[in-house]
Each structure stands twice: as structure tokens, then as C-alpha cells.
Design a protein around this motif. Structure first.
Motif, PDB file in Angstrom:
ATOM      1  N   LEU A 279      -4.629   9.374  -1.053  1.00 26.37           N
ATOM      2  CA  LEU A 279      -4.871   8.307  -2.020  1.00 26.37           C
ATOM      3  C   LEU A 279      -3.732   7.299  -1.969  1.00 26.37           C
ATOM      4  O   LEU A 279      -2.596   7.671  -1.683  1.00 26.37           O
ATOM      5  N   VAL A 280      -4.086   6.053  -2.246  1.00 35.69           N
ATOM      6  CA  VAL A 280      -3.037   5.027  -2.252  1.00 35.69           C
ATOM      7  C   VAL A 280      -3.143   4.162  -3.512  1.00 35.69           C
ATOM      8  O   VAL A 280      -4.206   4.050  -4.130  1.00 35.69           O
ATOM      9  N   GLU A 281      -2.017   3.560  -3.847  1.00 38.20           N
ATOM     10  CA  GLU A 281      -1.997   2.519  -4.867  1.00 38.20           C
ATOM     11  C   GLU A 281      -1.770   1.196  -4.141  1.00 38.20           C
ATOM     12  O   GLU A 281      -0.960   1.141  -3.212  1.00 38.20           O
ATOM     13  N   VAL A 282      -2.491   0.179  -4.570  1.00 38.99           N
ATOM     14  CA  VAL A 282      -2.352  -1.129  -3.924  1.00 38.99           C
ATOM     15  C   VAL A 282      -1.918  -2.127  -4.985  1.00 38.99           C
ATOM     16  O   VAL A 282      -2.502  -2.188  -6.070  1.00 38.99           O
TER      17      VAL A 282
ATOM     18  N   VAL B 202       0.873  -1.170   0.000  1.00 38.85           N
ATOM     19  CA  VAL B 202       0.000   0.000   0.000  1.00 38.85           C
ATOM     20  C   VAL B 202       0.909   1.218   0.000  1.00 38.85           C
ATOM     21  O   VAL B 202       1.721   1.387   0.912  1.00 38.85           O
ATOM     22  N   LYS B 203       0.762   2.063  -1.037  1.00 37.19           N
ATOM     23  CA  LYS B 203       1.724   3.159  -1.204  1.00 37.19           C
ATOM     24  C   LYS B 203       0.997   4.492  -1.370  1.00 37.19           C
ATOM     25  O   LYS B 203       0.094   4.606  -2.205  1.00 37.19           O
ATOM     26  N   SER B 204       1.390   5.467  -0.575  1.00 37.61           N
ATOM     27  CA  SER B 204       0.861   6.829  -0.745  1.00 37.61           C
ATOM     28  C   SER B 204       2.041   7.762  -1.045  1.00 37.61           C
ATOM     29  O   SER B 204       3.176   7.307  -1.152  1.00 37.61           O
ATOM     30  N   ASP B 205       1.761   9.064  -1.116  1.00 42.03           N
ATOM     31  CA  ASP B 205       2.848  10.031  -1.333  1.00 42.03           C
ATOM     32  C   ASP B 205       3.778  10.120  -0.124  1.00 42.03           C
ATOM     33  O   ASP B 205       4.832  10.757  -0.188  1.00 42.03           O
ATOM     34  N   TYR B 206       3.368   9.525   1.018  1.00 40.09           N
ATOM     35  CA  TYR B 206       4.126   9.707   2.259  1.00 40.09           C
ATOM     36  C   TYR B 206       4.955   8.484   2.645  1.00 40.09           C
ATOM     37  O   TYR B 206       5.843   8.574   3.482  1.00 40.09           O
TER      38      TYR B 206
ATOM     39  N   SER C  21       0.538   5.162   9.991  1.00 39.94           N
ATOM     40  CA  SER C  21       1.259   6.437  10.091  1.00 39.94           C
ATOM     41  C   SER C  21       2.286   6.622   8.970  1.00 39.94           C
ATOM     42  O   SER C  21       2.748   7.736   8.746  1.00 39.94           O
ATOM     43  N   PHE C  22       2.646   5.555   8.269  1.00 36.02           N
ATOM     44  CA  PHE C  22       3.547   5.714   7.125  1.00 36.02           C
ATOM     45  C   PHE C  22       2.785   6.117   5.860  1.00 36.02           C
ATOM     46  O   PHE C  22       3.383   6.477   4.859  1.00 36.02           O
ATOM     47  N   ILE C  23       1.446   6.005   5.928  1.00 35.12           N
ATOM     48  CA  ILE C  23       0.620   6.251   4.750  1.00 35.12           C
ATOM     49  C   ILE C  23      -0.048   7.619   4.815  1.00 35.12           C
ATOM     50  O   ILE C  23      -0.200   8.300   3.813  1.00 35.12           O
ATOM     51  N   VAL C  24      -0.500   8.005   6.036  1.00 31.24           N
ATOM     52  CA  VAL C  24      -1.378   9.174   6.112  1.00 31.24           C
ATOM     53  C   VAL C  24      -0.575  10.462   6.278  1.00 31.24           C
ATOM     54  O   VAL C  24       0.543  10.462   6.794  1.00 31.24           O
TER      55      VAL C  24
END
Ligand code: SF4
Length: 723
Positions: free
Chosen positions: A711-714, A645-649, A691-694
Motif C-alpha cells: 500500500l502507498v500514500e500519495v 509516493v510512499k510505502s513502508d519500504y 524498487s524503492f516502493i515494492v
């Protein structure tokens, strides 16, 4: 007979978290009956701290050892019932991994030091920082505000304006909007409500025992419960109706409700005329918010919005919109709470049976108390985050602690050099862990006061071990119609101290000891004086009722400037928006093929603090990613697959749970998992951390973190058991 992990698990698996609410009796009675019922068992009334809702407990102690924790029937919070976490409290006390002595960082290691050395060195550093950069170079954060008065006194006496609760990652939108509209923050008369609409609140998993038992009582009496949530949560499963709304669009649903209530004259005319201002302005604004308009935005059919609104209005005044606590989700969350607050006022439900309840009792503010310390001066500098200032007037008293990394790194509006976190773990409980870690590394002094070696403690120069809630006193607390006391059931097992004593010692080291020349008993007696109760009486009884607790159908005193409910709000206008509720889109509107990332609570864990608890860990050792069946199919993901699960953060890996119970545009994770403090051995690297995503946004009205605006990419990275 001793309570064992095996027996806890056996009963817990059979009963589940909700059943554990039924008095905390069915499982623990059986396991620990012998020890807990023998005549030499001491029963100590106190207050639970396995979450922030402060239920009354009776701690049973035999031969100096806690053998059982039960609910306290005399305490308004819980009324004799506790949840699974409350039951499991003794495993925090006896956790072999907990902090046992003060620690100092030396290179990559932590070494034990004495309390004297810790206080002396921290004191010297704080004085040096104050002399060089000013007192505002210190930021202090706290959760869940246990010894807040001590912290207020310390920070004001030191001269720092930067005391910060965890509010912006939790309840800021609710408090900001309610205070602006009603002048106070009410709760719901859950037990008597007849029609209840939850805007995203997962009441049976973000638990307050009293509120859960209340709403279940109301349900038994025939109350209708509507849950607006993109996810079919356990609360949605218990509700009369689940409304699978698009993330971040509850505001549109509520604006259409206001439109319908006014157009059809379903509001309480007498109440509106007597207790509110600004009705005509609201009526003019909502003319455009038709159910058809809301259908486009929310994905909920106009006919459903119309039916629910009509049913709701017919149930007034026992009809309530409840935004819940964790409202810091979207860029429009404060506006959403305000729209709900306006609907509640249109129903005339304030102070009414089954409506909104306002607290009758409050302690006076420390600034207003006299006699024990010299007069406190307001710090000269403005807050680092601007909360309460020109840009964020609604964030007064709430702060924006999630923005601390930003300010440390930029050096704006002034250099921040020291950070003290009391019982707060923002590195994993706020968003963007990576940025927190990068920023805390820049500071000259980081001090963490905690029971466990949290991820924030990993970044500290000094870690000060706090006694658990079963080993210490805290100042008295108000609970509904009573005052209550947290007190030790056993002596501290290790070389730990209560946070109140830690703060006092630090104060003496930095030269403000004159503000702390009193005992906790003297301090508490001063707080309790207006209620004719003493600390000693509270020690004996644990909880003392201030009245008969019977509900009174009375509109409360409205504490806004106009002394009316401000449907048209000067406070919102000052914050830079319209005086009346208006449509504000969520921050994320275009998905561009990505998925909205949502997160929330489970009934058996609290924030980041319970994951190393042996019993609770065994009940739920890790989290999973909820993903809709159709979405998963498109991405080639099967139930149990390992996904990234990957976000900009940042990014995490986690197992997928493929389900129909989540909106196809979104994915969901329970938060608090994915611990990366190796000192907490059971919790270490179990599940994934949200907390690594938001992100750490600052919502324009209340300054809240808006941590579901991401937003995330899975993508699948490995097959699972069912692949
Ligand atoms: S809800 Fe559970 S964990 Fe929270 S205070 Fe009550 S018993 Fe303790």
C-alpha cells in the motif's frame, strides 16, 4: 545513409511501438536503406537480446559496423518481425556509457584492472570463502539465464546449491502451478485461439513478438479477448472487453467460472474422464464459489461473470485462460494460476488448435550429458532460501533470490559471504532497494558480470564487462520447432568477454577448471547431437527447423506422477494447501485509506536494461504515476503535479497522470525507471524506481515476491504544467 536518432524518433513517433512490430521494416528500411542494401553488406543471422524472448534477427554489417537489425523470417520467434527494442539494439552496442574494461572497487571509486588481475583476485577470494565458510557461502543469480548450463556446472562443481534465476520476481507462480498440474509449462496457440481471457497480462507491452502477432491474427479472425486488469492497459484497449477487476481478486473470478462450468456441465466430459484426476474433489470444493460470492470480492457483476463463462465454454477447446509471465504479484498468484490451469483442463484445450501448446523439444540437462566433464555431484548443503525444500517444494528450480538480503543480514541458515550477479540487477529489479544495498555492503565479495554499470554493479567489488549480444556467441537455444544460435555480428569493440568465457576463467582460478576443458563449439555440438545438427551448420544458417512446424491436435504426454492432469494435486497438498483450487485472499485486504501500488511493463523498455539506450530513452524518457480521477480529486492532485509516493519500504517523487483508466483503489507505474547509476548518463534519475516502493515477500506456495502486495500514500508536493 546512416540511421540517426532523429530519423528513428520521427518514424517511431508516427508508428508507435506496436506498429514497429510489423516486420521491423517501415522505418529502418527508409533510414538505413543505402547502407543496408549495398552489396558489401554482410547479413548475420543471430538472436536478439534486448529482452528475454529471443527473437530471430538478421544483423546487417557494413565496413565492420552494424547498420541495421531486421527480423529473421526463418526463426519461429518473431518470424521476421521485431519490436522497437529489437530495432534499437545497435544503440546498446555503440553506447558510450557501456562497460569497456574490468573494474575493481577502491574505496568509493572503480579503477580499471586487467582480466588476469580480476580473475586471480576473485579466484583467491572465492577459495578463501569456501575454505572458511563452505561452498554454500556463494550465491549466484542470473537473468535471463543466457549461459545457464555453464552456471549449473560452475555452481555444482564449486559445491554451491545457490544458483538462482530471476523467476520469483517474474514467472514463479506460473511455472510452479503448471508443473504441478500438467507436469510442464505450456504456452498458448495465440494465432488460433477463439476465446482468450488474460488474468492481468498486458500482452502488447510485456512483448513477445510472436505472441503479439498471434493474438492480433486471432482477433482479426474474430476471437474474443477479455482482459482482467485493474488498469485500462494498451492490451485492454485492444481487447473485446476490459474487466476492471479489484487488484488481487482474479482467483475469485476464476473459481466462480469453475463453479459455473461444472454446475452447467459445460466441460469436455470425454477429456476430463480420459486425461484428468480429481474432478469430483474440485466439484465439491467450488460449490460455495457462486458468481454472487465472486461479485462481492472482485467488484465484477455476477451477470458479467456468468455471461463470460458461458461464451468461453462455448468456444472450447480453443478457449484459454492465460495468466501470462509476470505472475509474481499477489499472495494468491500461484493459486490463481492453478485455478486457470484447471479451467483449461475442463475445456480440454491441452495440445489442441487454439488451446495450450507444449514444447516438443528440449536439451538434456547437464547432469545427463557425459563426456566433456567429470561427473557432477549434487551440492551437500541445502539452499539458503529453502526453495525446493520442505516449506517451498513448489519453488524447486525457481529459487527465491528476492530473499537474499534477509538471509545475508540474519546469517540464517548459514553465513553468505559472496554473491555473483550475471546479467542481473536485483538492486533495482527486485523490491526494497534499500535493503539490498544494506545487505550487499556486508559481503566479502560481490562480482557483477554485465554490459552496463547497473545499480547492482555499483555495490560490487569487481565488475566484469560482458560483450553485448551483437559481439558474442552463446550456447544454442531451442525456439519452438527449431534450434538457433546467437553469434557475433562484429568483434568486441572494447576489452570485454562473453559470459561463458568469464565463467570458464573463473572456474580455472578456483580449481574446478577440469569441468570446463572444452570449446563452446564442442559444448554446443554435444547439446545438438540428439537433433543431428552441428554448431557449424547453425553458424551458417542461424536457425534450423526440426520439423515442418505444423500444429498437431494431440493431447501431450502428461509428465505428472499420475500421468494425468492433476485437478486434485498432491504437489499442492505437499506445499501446505488443499489438493484442489480454493479461495485465498490477497495479502492486502484492508486499505485503511491508502492505495494499492501496481507496476508493469511498457513496450519500449525491458526491466532495467534499456533505459540508457538512446533511441528507446527518446521514445519514453520517464514514467508517471497513474491515478484515478476521483482519487486524485480527493487528494487535491492535478494532472502533471509532482507527487510523493510512499510505502513502508521507501518513497519516490514522480509526476501524476490523472486518468479514468485505473481502478480508484490503485495507482500504477511502469517499472524500470529511476536509475541511480551515474555511469548511465541518459537514464540517471529519470522517472521513479518502483524498487524503492515494492517489498520482497515470499508467497507461501511458489516463494514468489508478490510485489504488488503493498500500500502507498500519495501526496502532492509540487504543481505541474496543468496545475
Ligand atoms: S520481443 Fe523485441 S526485444 Fe524481445 S527478443 Fe523480440 S525483438 Fe528483441
Amino acid at each position: 545513409m546512416k540511421l540517426t536518432r532523429r530519423s528513428f524518433l520521427k518514424a517511431s513517433a508516427a508508428t508507435g511501438a506496436l506498429a514497429a512490430l510489423s516486420g521491423g521494416v517501415m522505418s529502418f528500411e527508409r533510414w538505413s536503406a543505402k547502407a543496408a542494401e549495398s552489396s558489401d553488406v554482410k547479413m548475420i543471422p543471430s538472436i536478439c537480446e534486448m529482452c528475454g524472448t529471443k527473437c530471430g534477427i538478421i544483423v546487417k554489417v557494413k565496413n565492420g559496423r552494424v547498420v541495421k537489425i531486421e527480423g529473421n523470417k526463418d526463426h519461429p520467434n518473431g518470424k521476421g518481425k521485431i519490436c522497437a527494442r529489437g530495432n534499437a539494439g545497435m544503440k546498446l552496442l555503440y553506447d558510450p556509457d557501456r562497460l569497456k574494461q574490468p573494474l575493481k572497487r577502491e574505496g568509493d571509486k572503480f579503477v580499471p584492472i586487467s582480466w588476469e588481475q580480476a580473475f586471480r583476485e576473485i579466484g583467491e577470494k572465492l577459495k578463501e570463502i569456501k575454505a572458511k565458510y563452505g561452498p554454500e557461502a556463494l550465491v549466484w543469480s542470473t537473468h535471463p539465464e543466457l549461459v545457464n548450463d555453464y552456471e549449473v556446472i560452475f555452481n555444482q562443481a564449486f559445491g554451491s546449491p545457490n544458483l538462482s534465476p530471476h523467476a520469483p520476481t517474474c514467472y514463479s507462480p506460473r511455472n510452479a502451478a503448471y508443473k504441478a498440474i500438467y507436469g510442464d509449462v505450456p504456452t498458448v496457440d495465440y494465432g488460433n485461439v477463439k476465446y482468450y481471457i488474460s488474468c492481468g497480462r498486458n500482452l502488447v507491452e510485456g512483448i513477445s513478438v510472436s505472441q503479439v502477432t498471434g493474438i492480433m491474427k486471432a482477433k482479426e479472425k474474430g476471437a474474443k479477448i477479455i482482459v482482467l486488469d485493474p488498469r485500462y492497459s494498451n492490451f485492454a484497449a485492444l481487447a473485446s472487453e476490459w474487466v476492471p477487476i479489484r487488484p488481487g481478486t482474479d482467483l475469485a473470478f476464476l473459481l466462480a467460472m469453475i463453479y459455473l462450468i461444472i454446475k452447467n456441465e459445460w466441460y469436455d466430459k470425454e477429456f476430463v474422464a480420459n486425461y484428468t484426476v480429481g474432478f469430483d474433489e474440485v466439484a465439491a470444493e467450488v460449490e460455495k464459489y457462486t458468481p454472487k460470492w465472486a461479485e462481492e470480492i472482485t467488484g465484477i457483476p455476477a451477470a458479467t461473470i456468468e455471461r463470460i463463462t458461458e461464451e468461453f465454454a462455448k468456444a472450447k477447446p480453443a478457449a484459454v485462460i492465460d495468466p501470462g509471465w509476470h505472475t509474481s504479484r499477489y499472495m494468491n498468484s500461484t493459486e490463481m494460476v492453478r485455478a486457470g490451469a484447471v479451467i483449461n483442463a475442463l475445456m480440454g484445450n491441452l495440445g489442441q488448435k487454439g488451446g495450450l501448446k507444449f514444447s516438443k523439444y528440449n536439451f538434456t540437462k547437464v547432469e545427463e550429458r557425459e563426456g566433456l566433464w567429470p561427473k557432477l555431484e549434487k551440492p551437500k548443503a541445502k539452499r539458503f532460501d529453502g526453495a525446493g525444500g520442505e516449506k517451498w517444494p513448489l519453488a524447486k528450480g525457481l529459487g527465491m533470490i528476492q530473499m537474499l538480503p534477509e538471509h545475508i543480514l540474519s546469517g540464517e541458515p548459514y553465513p553468505i559471504k559472496a554473491y555473483i550477479a550475471n546479467h542481473h540487477n536485483p538492486v533495482r529489479s527486485a523490491g526494497n532497494s534499500k535493503k539490498w544495498i544494506e545487505a550487499l555492503k556486508k559481503l566479502d565479495l560481490v562480482v557483477v558480470i554485465d554490459v552496463q554499470m547497473s545499480e547492482t554493479a555499483l555495490m560490487a567489488h569487481y565488475v566484469l564487462p560482458e560483450s553485448t549480444y551483437l559481439e558474442r556467441f552463446d550456447p544454442p537455444q531451442i525456439a519452438g520447432n527449431a534450434v538457433a544460435l546467437r553469434q557475433p555480428a562484429v568483434k568486441p569493440l572494447h576489452n570485454t568477454m562473453g559470459a561463458d568465457d568469464i565463467i570458464k576463467e573463473l572456474a580455472h582460478e578456483v580449481g574446478i577448471g577440469q569441468y570446463f576443458n572444452y570449446t563452446l563449439e564442442q559444448f554446443s555440438d554435444q547439446m545438438l547431437k540428439p537433433f543431428n545438427v552441428t554448431f557449424k551448420q547453425l553458424m551458417e544458417k542461424g536457425v534450423i527447423a526440426l520439423d515442418d512446424g505444423k500444429p498437431v491436435n494431440k493431447v501431450p504426454e502428461i509428465k505428472t506422477e499420475s500421468k494425468k492432469i492433476e485437478l486434485s494435486s498432491p504437489a499442492f497438498e505437499k506445499a501446505g494447501t488443499k489438493r484442489v483450487p480454493t479461495w485465498v485472499p490477497p495479502g492486502v485486504t484492508e486499505r485503511n485509506g491508502k492505495l494499492r501500488f501496481l507496476h508493469g511493463h511498457t513496450a519500449v523498455h525491458t526491466h532495467t536494461s534499456t533505459f540508457n539506450n538512446e533511441y528507446l530513452h527518446a521514445l519514453m524518457p520517464e514514467n508517471v504515476l497513474w491515478i484515478n480521477t476521483r482519487t486524485a480529486e480527493k487528494l487535491g492532485i492535478n494532472n502533471g503535479d509532482l507527487v510523493e509516493v510512499k510505502s513502508d519500504y521507501g518513497k519516490v517523487t514522480i509526476k501524476a497522470k490523472v486518468t479514468e483508466a485505473i481502478h480508484p483503489d490503485a495507482v500504477f507505474m511502469v517499472h524500470g525507471f529511476g536509475g541511480f547509476s551515474p555511469y548511465q548518463k541518459k537514464a540517471y534519475h529519470k522517472g521513479a524506481s518502483t524498487s524503492f516502493i515494492v517489498p520482497n515477500h515470499a508467497e507461501p506456495l511458489s516463494g514468489a515476491s508478490a510485489d504488488c502486495e503493498v500500500l502507498v500514500e500519495v501526496r502532492k508536493i509540487g504543481g505541474g504544467a496543468n496545475a
